[in-house]
Design a protein around this motif. Structure first.
Motif, PDB file in Angstrom:
ATOM      1  N   TYR A  66     -34.662  12.931 -12.757  1.00 42.38           N
ATOM      2  CA  TYR A  66     -34.075  12.547 -11.477  1.00 42.38           C
ATOM      3  C   TYR A  66     -33.776  13.779 -10.634  1.00 42.38           C
ATOM      4  CZ  TYR A  66     -30.552  10.986  -8.121  1.00 42.38           C
ATOM      5  OH  TYR A  66     -29.849  10.753  -6.983  1.00 42.38           O
ATOM      6  N   ARG A  67     -34.147  13.722  -9.328  1.00 39.61           N
ATOM      7  CA  ARG A  67     -33.820  14.778  -8.369  1.00 39.61           C
ATOM      8  C   ARG A  67     -33.028  14.150  -7.237  1.00 39.61           C
ATOM      9  NH1 ARG A  67     -39.344  15.853  -8.817  1.00 39.61           N
ATOM     10  NH2 ARG A  67     -39.621  15.106  -6.681  1.00 39.61           N
ATOM     11  N   PRO A  68     -31.807  14.630  -6.984  1.00 45.05           N
ATOM     12  CA  PRO A  68     -30.997  14.058  -5.896  1.00 45.05           C
ATOM     13  C   PRO A  68     -31.672  14.248  -4.547  1.00 45.05           C
ATOM     14  CG  PRO A  68     -29.656  15.430  -7.347  1.00 45.05           C
ATOM     15  CD  PRO A  68     -31.083  15.688  -7.709  1.00 45.05           C
ATOM     16  N   ASN A  69     -31.481  13.274  -3.670  1.00 45.28           N
ATOM     17  CA  ASN A  69     -31.954  13.393  -2.299  1.00 45.28           C
ATOM     18  C   ASN A  69     -31.081  14.408  -1.576  1.00 45.28           C
ATOM     19  OD1 ASN A  69     -31.741  12.702   0.658  1.00 45.28           O
ATOM     20  ND2 ASN A  69     -33.456  11.386   0.076  1.00 45.28           N
ATOM     21  N   PRO A  70     -31.674  15.517  -1.047  1.00 44.66           N
ATOM     22  CA  PRO A  70     -30.843  16.559  -0.433  1.00 44.66           C
ATOM     23  C   PRO A  70     -30.000  16.054   0.727  1.00 44.66           C
ATOM     24  CG  PRO A  70     -33.099  17.330  -0.782  1.00 44.66           C
ATOM     25  CD  PRO A  70     -33.098  15.858  -1.046  1.00 44.66           C
ATOM     26  N   ALA A  71     -30.565  15.178   1.561  1.00 43.59           N
ATOM     27  CA  ALA A  71     -29.806  14.691   2.717  1.00 43.59           C
ATOM     28  C   ALA A  71     -28.618  13.851   2.272  1.00 43.59           C
ATOM     29  CB  ALA A  71     -30.713  13.874   3.631  1.00 43.59           C
ATOM     30  N   ALA A  72     -28.866  12.968   1.298  1.00 43.16           N
ATOM     31  CA  ALA A  72     -27.780  12.116   0.807  1.00 43.16           C
ATOM     32  C   ALA A  72     -26.689  12.953   0.151  1.00 43.16           C
ATOM     33  CB  ALA A  72     -28.325  11.085  -0.180  1.00 43.16           C
ATOM     34  N   GLN A  73     -27.098  13.946  -0.669  1.00 44.14           N
ATOM     35  CA  GLN A  73     -26.111  14.803  -1.311  1.00 44.14           C
ATOM     36  C   GLN A  73     -25.313  15.590  -0.277  1.00 44.14           C
ATOM     37  OE1 GLN A  73     -25.622  15.301  -4.981  1.00 44.14           O
ATOM     38  NE2 GLN A  73     -26.369  13.231  -4.585  1.00 44.14           N
ATOM     39  N   GLY A  74     -26.003  16.051   0.749  1.00 47.01           N
ATOM     40  CA  GLY A  74     -25.321  16.817   1.784  1.00 47.01           C
ATOM     41  C   GLY A  74     -24.283  15.992   2.504  1.00 47.01           C
ATOM     42  N   LEU A  75     -24.640  14.738   2.802  1.00 55.12           N
ATOM     43  CA  LEU A  75     -23.684  13.878   3.492  1.00 55.12           C
ATOM     44  C   LEU A  75     -22.441  13.641   2.643  1.00 55.12           C
ATOM     45  CD1 LEU A  75     -26.128  11.291   5.096  1.00 55.12           C
ATOM     46  CD2 LEU A  75     -24.753  13.003   6.286  1.00 55.12           C
ATOM     47  N   LEU A  76     -22.633  13.509   1.315  1.00 56.75           N
ATOM     48  CA  LEU A  76     -21.494  13.324   0.427  1.00 56.75           C
ATOM     49  C   LEU A  76     -20.595  14.560   0.414  1.00 56.75           C
ATOM     50  CD1 LEU A  76     -23.243  11.531  -2.564  1.00 56.75           C
ATOM     51  CD2 LEU A  76     -21.527  10.536  -1.044  1.00 56.75           C
ATOM     52  N   ARG A  77     -21.208  15.740   0.545  1.00 56.32           N
ATOM     53  CA  ARG A  77     -20.431  16.980   0.528  1.00 56.32           C
ATOM     54  C   ARG A  77     -19.902  17.338   1.913  1.00 56.32           C
ATOM     55  NH1 ARG A  77     -25.009  18.671  -2.347  1.00 56.32           N
ATOM     56  NH2 ARG A  77     -25.710  19.773  -0.482  1.00 56.32           N
ATOM     57  N   GLY A  78     -20.357  16.624   2.938  1.00 60.37           N
ATOM     58  CA  GLY A  78     -19.960  16.964   4.295  1.00 60.37           C
ATOM     59  C   GLY A  78     -20.874  17.974   4.940  1.00 60.37           C
ATOM     60  N   THR A  79     -21.994  18.323   4.286  1.00 65.35           N
ATOM     61  CA  THR A  79     -23.007  19.208   4.851  1.00 65.35           C
ATOM     62  C   THR A  79     -24.373  18.566   4.643  1.00 65.35           C
ATOM     63  OG1 THR A  79     -23.313  20.441   2.792  1.00 65.35           O
ATOM     64  CG2 THR A  79     -21.643  21.264   4.327  1.00 65.35           C
ATOM     65  N   THR A  80     -25.364  19.021   5.411  1.00 64.72           N
ATOM     66  CA  THR A  80     -26.683  18.394   5.328  1.00 64.72           C
ATOM     67  C   THR A  80     -27.808  19.380   5.079  1.00 64.72           C
ATOM     68  OG1 THR A  80     -27.082  18.629   7.699  1.00 64.72           O
ATOM     69  CG2 THR A  80     -25.950  16.630   6.981  1.00 64.72           C
ATOM     70  N   SER A  81     -27.536  20.672   5.194  1.00 62.27           N
ATOM     71  CA  SER A  81     -28.589  21.694   5.116  1.00 62.27           C
ATOM     72  C   SER A  81     -29.694  21.393   6.125  1.00 62.27           C
ATOM     73  CB  SER A  81     -29.158  21.804   3.696  1.00 62.27           C
ATOM     74  OG  SER A  81     -28.190  22.299   2.815  1.00 62.27           O
ATOM     75  N   ALA A  82     -29.276  20.989   7.310  1.00 65.11           N
ATOM     76  CA  ALA A  82     -30.222  20.702   8.390  1.00 65.11           C
ATOM     77  C   ALA A  82     -29.634  21.218   9.700  1.00 65.11           C
ATOM     78  CB  ALA A  82     -30.506  19.211   8.495  1.00 65.11           C
ATOM     79  N   VAL A  83     -30.525  21.639  10.586  1.00 67.73           N
ATOM     80  CA  VAL A  83     -30.120  22.055  11.930  1.00 67.73           C
ATOM     81  C   VAL A  83     -30.873  21.189  12.931  1.00 67.73           C
ATOM     82  CG1 VAL A  83     -31.870  23.895  11.931  1.00 67.73           C
ATOM     83  CG2 VAL A  83     -29.988  23.974  13.577  1.00 67.73           C
ATOM     84  N   GLY A  84     -30.161  20.688  13.933  1.00 68.32           N
ATOM     85  CA  GLY A  84     -30.793  19.891  14.977  1.00 68.32           C
ATOM     86  C   GLY A  84     -31.159  20.771  16.167  1.00 68.32           C
ATOM     87  N   VAL A  85     -32.332  20.540  16.734  1.00 69.07           N
ATOM     88  CA  VAL A  85     -32.778  21.297  17.907  1.00 69.07           C
ATOM     89  C   VAL A  85     -33.137  20.307  19.007  1.00 69.07           C
ATOM     90  CG1 VAL A  85     -34.394  23.007  18.812  1.00 69.07           C
ATOM     91  CG2 VAL A  85     -33.703  23.109  16.406  1.00 69.07           C
ATOM     92  N   VAL A  86     -32.499  20.443  20.163  1.00 71.88           N
ATOM     93  CA  VAL A  86     -32.761  19.569  21.306  1.00 71.88           C
ATOM     94  C   VAL A  86     -33.494  20.384  22.370  1.00 71.88           C
ATOM     95  CG1 VAL A  86     -31.735  18.111  23.102  1.00 71.88           C
ATOM     96  CG2 VAL A  86     -30.687  18.226  20.819  1.00 71.88           C
TER      97      VAL A  86
END
Length: 351
Positions: free
Chosen positions: A58-78
């Motif tokens: 099993y490999r955790p989904n990074p986005a889901a794990q990040g949301l649980l920790r309060g971080t996402t390891s993602a940057v949004g660009v507009v």
């Protein structure tokens, strides 16, 4: 009806947190607590969970794990317009830097609609740790309001005076001033300017430079235009009708549209009309004649924005404003007006 068979080349289904919970004989919530460390779990069920994870791969989904920790390891660009090579290059700079830090990049294109910027930034902020906002068209108070809602906010090509929003800003005034000096020294005395979007901070900076550069020996005629090559194509006729001997475009993208229109009309550049752009996108070096423009490293702007994003941190403490000075690049699209001998030629780089 027979059961569908999995092909020999197909990947087996990826294990889920439900599969791990079933295998370990615990609840999915317990699995989540073990994997995120959010709450303590007694030794025996923790061992069962970790053993199940290992057996199932099993490999955790990074986005889901990040949301649980309060971080996402993602940057949004507009960005205002992803079809514009300028913003594509800035985005590439952010993305390349983010990848080295194991961050994903989420992108929103607002289609040059100032009213869409706030909603796009807020939506992306649900899935990202913060936002890089490129050349925002929104008003100052809207930007201030957005910064309060998205503390980790970095701007590209927008200073926000009176706030602590970190930004990477090109010195557009210096760039426009260098073009005006070049045209004046070639002997041009009447220049048509193809205006950019009225709400763009970079256009307001250009206007300040044009007011300072204009005078008895350089008349600057303003032509409403926009930011796309289609806009430049549409505004070219009006610019020619002013009797100007040179045309200065808001950007290379606009200038390339005007150049295409001149070709259709049989107007020779630079023999009959000189033409300048701004930004030094790759296409400016591939057309004929090659475009005189102002250069700035767009990917470097993205990299610098990423560095400010990292420095700002999740708590929203603002970083500094980084100003980048562009450089004039003289190529084949500018020359002295017919019958005029230029007194001297600036020493510049020709790439």
């Amino acid at each position: 009806m027979g059961t569908a068979q999995t092909g020999t080349g197909a990947r087996p289904p990826r294990a889920t947190i439900i599969d791990v919970a079933r295998e370990a004989g615990v609840s999915p919530a317990t699995v989540s607590r073990v994997l995120t460390g959010s709450k303590p779990v007694s030794a025996e069920p923790e061992q069962r969970v970790r053993a199940a994870v290992a057996r199932l791969g099993y490999r955790p989904n990074p986005a889901a794990q990040g949301l649980l920790r309060g971080t996402t390891s993602a940057v949004g660009v507009v960005v205002p317009d992803l079809s514009n090579p300028y913003f594509a290059e800035v985005l590439k700079g952010v993305t390349n830097a983010a990848q080295h830090a194991d961050f994903r990049t989420l992108v929103a294109d607002t289609g040059e609609k100032a009213g869409a910027e706030r909603d796009a930034a807020l939506e992306l902020s649900r899935w990202a740790d913060g936002i890089v906002l490129c050349s925002p068209r929104m008003s100052q108070w809207e930007l201030t309001e957005l910064a309060a809602a998205v503390p980790r906010l970095v701007c590209v090509n927008r200073r926000s005076r009176g706030t602590r929003i970190p930004a990477v800003a090109v010195d557009f005034e210096a760039g426009v001033a260098s073009i005006c000096r070049h045209l004046r020294e070639l002997g041009h005395r009447r220049v048509a300017y193809l205006r950019g979007p009225a709400r763009a901070w970079s256009e307001r900076a250009r206007q300040r430079a044009l007011r300072a550069a204009g005078g008895p020996d350089l008349e600057i005629v303003q032509i409403p235009c926009g930011s796309s090559s289609v806009d430049g194509h549409s505004a070219a006729d009006a610019a020619l009708a002013t009797g100007a001997t040179a045309i200065m475009a808001f950007s290379d993208y606009v200038a390339l549209g005007a150049l295409a229109r001149f070709d259709e009309l049989g107007v020779s550049v630079p023999e009959e009309i000189s033409l300048t752009g701004f930004d030094d996108i790759a296409l400016s070096r591939l057309v004929s004649p090659r475009l005189t423009t102002v250069t700035v490293n767009k990917q470097d702007l993205g990299l610098r924005a990423w560095q400010l994003f990292v420095d700002t941190g999740a708590d929203g403490i603002a970083g500094s404003v980084v100003e980048v000075t562009p450089e004039l690049v003289v190529r084949g699209s500018t020359a002295a007006p017919a019958g005029v001998t230029s007194p001297r030629r600036e020493t510049v780089h020709d790439r």
